[in-house]
Design a protein around this motif. Structure first.
Motif, short mmCIF file in Angstrom:
data_model
loop_
_atom_site.label_atom_id
_atom_site.label_comp_id
_atom_site.label_asym_id
_atom_site.label_seq_id
_atom_site.Cartn_x
_atom_site.Cartn_y
_atom_site.Cartn_z
N GLY A 138 -6.15 13.09 2.86
CA GLY A 138 -7.41 12.71 2.31
C GLY A 138 -7.33 11.39 1.66
O GLY A 138 -8.56 11.04 0.99
N ILE A 139 -6.29 10.96 1.42
CA ILE A 139 -6.28 9.65 0.76
C ILE A 139 -6.56 8.42 1.41
O ILE A 139 -5.88 8.22 2.53
CB ILE A 139 -5.02 9.66 -0.18
N LYS A 140 -7.58 7.67 1.33
CA LYS A 140 -7.63 6.32 2.00
C LYS A 140 -6.46 5.29 2.05
O LYS A 140 -6.03 5.16 0.86
CB LYS A 140 -8.94 5.62 1.97
N THR A 141 -6.06 4.87 2.99
CA THR A 141 -5.17 3.72 2.91
C THR A 141 -5.61 2.44 3.44
O THR A 141 -6.55 2.39 4.37
CB THR A 141 -3.79 4.07 3.73
N GLY A 142 -5.05 1.49 3.05
CA GLY A 142 -5.62 -0.09 3.47
C GLY A 142 -6.64 -0.71 2.63
O GLY A 142 -7.69 0.03 2.14
N PHE B 236 -10.32 -0.54 3.53
CA PHE B 236 -11.00 0.90 3.33
C PHE B 236 -11.27 1.49 1.80
O PHE B 236 -11.63 2.37 1.49
CB PHE B 236 -10.59 2.11 4.20
N GLY B 237 -10.68 0.54 1.05
CA GLY B 237 -10.98 0.60 -0.55
C GLY B 237 -9.80 1.70 -1.02
O GLY B 237 -10.08 2.25 -2.02
N GLY B 238 -8.97 1.81 -0.14
CA GLY B 238 -7.86 2.94 -0.68
C GLY B 238 -6.64 2.14 -1.10
O GLY B 238 -6.59 1.22 -1.34
N VAL B 239 -5.65 3.10 -1.01
CA VAL B 239 -4.17 2.70 -1.33
C VAL B 239 -3.57 1.71 -0.27
O VAL B 239 -3.56 2.20 0.84
CB VAL B 239 -3.27 3.92 -1.49
N GLU B 240 -3.17 0.57 -0.73
CA GLU B 240 -2.66 -0.18 0.20
C GLU B 240 -1.01 0.21 0.29
O GLU B 240 -0.13 0.03 -0.79
CB GLU B 240 -2.57 -1.64 0.00
N VAL B 241 -0.55 0.48 1.57
CA VAL B 241 0.91 0.82 1.81
C VAL B 241 1.52 -0.21 2.79
O VAL B 241 0.87 -0.31 4.11
CB VAL B 241 1.08 2.29 2.29
N GLN C 147 -7.45 -0.31 -7.69
CA GLN C 147 -6.44 -0.87 -6.85
C GLN C 147 -5.15 -0.45 -7.30
O GLN C 147 -4.49 -0.71 -8.12
CB GLN C 147 -6.57 -2.38 -7.34
N MET C 148 -4.46 0.05 -6.03
CA MET C 148 -3.09 0.67 -6.24
C MET C 148 -2.14 0.26 -4.75
O MET C 148 -3.25 0.26 -3.80
CB MET C 148 -3.00 2.17 -6.22
N GLY C 149 -1.09 0.04 -4.91
CA GLY C 149 -0.31 -0.30 -3.89
C GLY C 149 1.02 0.25 -3.97
O GLY C 149 1.38 0.76 -4.84
N VAL C 150 1.44 0.59 -2.52
CA VAL C 150 2.92 1.25 -2.30
C VAL C 150 3.68 0.33 -1.48
O VAL C 150 3.19 -0.27 -0.32
CB VAL C 150 2.84 2.70 -1.92
N VAL C 151 4.93 -0.12 -2.12
CA VAL C 151 5.76 -1.08 -1.31
C VAL C 151 7.01 -0.44 -1.07
O VAL C 151 7.55 0.22 -1.81
CB VAL C 151 5.68 -2.53 -2.15
N THR C 152 7.71 -0.66 0.17
CA THR C 152 8.69 -0.23 0.32
C THR C 152 9.50 -1.44 1.25
O THR C 152 8.94 -2.17 1.92
CB THR C 152 8.90 1.11 1.10
N LEU D 19 4.36 6.84 5.17
CA LEU D 19 3.70 7.18 3.70
C LEU D 19 2.29 7.01 4.06
O LEU D 19 1.28 7.74 3.53
CB LEU D 19 4.17 6.01 2.76
N ARG D 20 1.75 6.02 4.64
CA ARG D 20 0.31 5.91 5.43
C ARG D 20 -0.16 7.15 5.88
O ARG D 20 -1.50 7.48 5.56
CB ARG D 20 0.00 4.77 6.27
N ARG D 21 0.69 7.61 6.85
CA ARG D 21 0.23 8.87 7.64
C ARG D 21 -0.01 10.11 6.60
O ARG D 21 -0.88 10.86 6.70
CB ARG D 21 0.99 9.14 8.88
#
Length: 133
Positions: free
Chosen positions: A23-27, A30-35, A1-6, A15-17
């Motif tokens: 190849g890193i999932k976001t959101g 999807f079990g990815g990095v939440e940005v 569980q990782m997040g990126v905040v701006t 950053l999501r794009r």
């Protein structure tokens, strides 16, 4: 569980794009990095949070990054680790939130890269948080 905040929605979208492109999932769905922007990141605790403060300004203000509420969101959503990507020379000018934090980072030996001498505390700086109400 990782997040990126701006503080900026447009930067969060970029950053999501960029993450998806490599190849890193976001959101969280999807079990990815939440940005997300700081406004959208509330109530989203993560094991680790990366905060991008984006601003580098040789002449002055630090924009939304000066809002202590946005800083609070990023700082309090990280359970185990917080990484702040910043230009410390710019953030050190903000004496209510960032300069005290940068002094703490320096004192604890937690900075990476160049960390400027942060000005001493400003006794005239207005308090933040509940002290400000």
């Amino acid at each position: 569980q990782m997040g990126v905040v701006t503080p900026y929605g447009a930067q969060a979208r970029l950053l999501r794009r960029l993450l998806q492109r490599v190849g890193i999932k976001t959101g969280r769905d999807f079990g990815g990095v939440e940005v997300n922007s700081a406004d959208s990141f509330q109530d989203c605790e993560k094991e680790a949070v990366v905060m991008s403060t984006v601003r580098a300004s040789p002449i002055g203000g630090i924009g939304f990054t000066a809002d202590w509420r946005q800083v609070n969101v990023a700082f309090t959503q990280a359970r185990r680790g917080l990484v702040v990507v910043c230009d410390p020379m710019t953030l050190a000018r903000e004496d209510r939130t960032w300069a005290p934090w940068l002094r703490w980072v320096s004192k604890q030996g937690l900075g990476f890269g160049f960390l400027p001498a942060v000005p001493p505390p400003n006794p005239a700086a207005e308090p933040v948080g509940l002290k400000n109400l």
